[in-house]
Design an enzyme around this catalytic site. Sequence first.
Site, PDB file in Angstrom:
ATOM      1  N   ASP A 110      11.510 -10.902 -15.653  1.00 17.55           N
ATOM      2  CA  ASP A 110      10.582 -11.057 -16.767  1.00 17.55           C
ATOM      3  C   ASP A 110      11.044 -12.098 -17.788  1.00 17.55           C
ATOM      4  O   ASP A 110      12.215 -12.452 -17.859  1.00 17.55           O
ATOM      5  CB  ASP A 110      10.277  -9.702 -17.426  1.00 17.55           C
ATOM      6  N   ARG A 111      10.093 -12.572 -18.554  1.00 21.46           N
ATOM      7  CA  ARG A 111      10.319 -13.693 -19.466  1.00 21.46           C
ATOM      8  C   ARG A 111      11.469 -13.439 -20.438  1.00 21.46           C
ATOM      9  O   ARG A 111      12.209 -14.359 -20.795  1.00 21.46           O
ATOM     10  CB  ARG A 111       9.024 -13.970 -20.245  1.00 21.46           C
TER      11      ARG A 111
END
Length: 237
Positions: A110-111
């Site tokens: 995830d970012r």
Amino acid sequence: MTTTPTVKPVRLQKYLADCGICSRRQAEIFIEEGRVMVNGSLATLGMKVTDQDKISVDGKEIITSHKEKAVYLVYKPRGVTSSTKDIHAEHLVTSLVPSEERLYPVGRLDRDSEGLIILTNDGNLTFTLTHPSFEISKKYHVFIEPDITNGDVEKLKKGIIHDREKLLLDDIHMLNPREVVITLHHGKNRHIRRMFAALRYEVIRLIRTSIGPLTLADLAGKPYLRLTSDQVSSIVN
């Protein structure tokens, strides 16, 4: 890495291994379990195939391509999106490797997280590395707040219900009350963050430190590394 065209018939388990799907032994198991089809029929152990045959594993067709296979181990910084396209993303993970090949991320990170991710143009390898049955483990160094209790560590070991979904992990090791190492072989969307959120902990930093036998040390401080055939095989086998 280039895949040589298979003109002369070879045993199916060798063919699957040569395509990077799995080891020969794992291929034998898949065939025995009825998970491999050849030209629409159930495969049998020992049968021979070529590139002209239509072969699928768990319903997904194996695409043979003899172009150069590129596989990179990459360090994804925080703020970079694990995608090839995202109109809302400021930075994409594919921009981290200056390559002429069209690369795709294997799985997601995830970012807000950082650490190791694999980029490749090899669709069969992507299938292998993301399929839960191969159980390729990944380790994460997680920094949390506030201090975690031994009781909550035990709860995490047993699994957490979040949004009516049970989230499990393979192992958790506490380094200190605010740092743990978690091992997963199949993670769901924001898996680790959701587990801690359910127990009211905030994940301050999350770093993926290994994918199978590959670790941060393999990068030797560099942002990415093109993997050799032996290194790729070490993940699959």
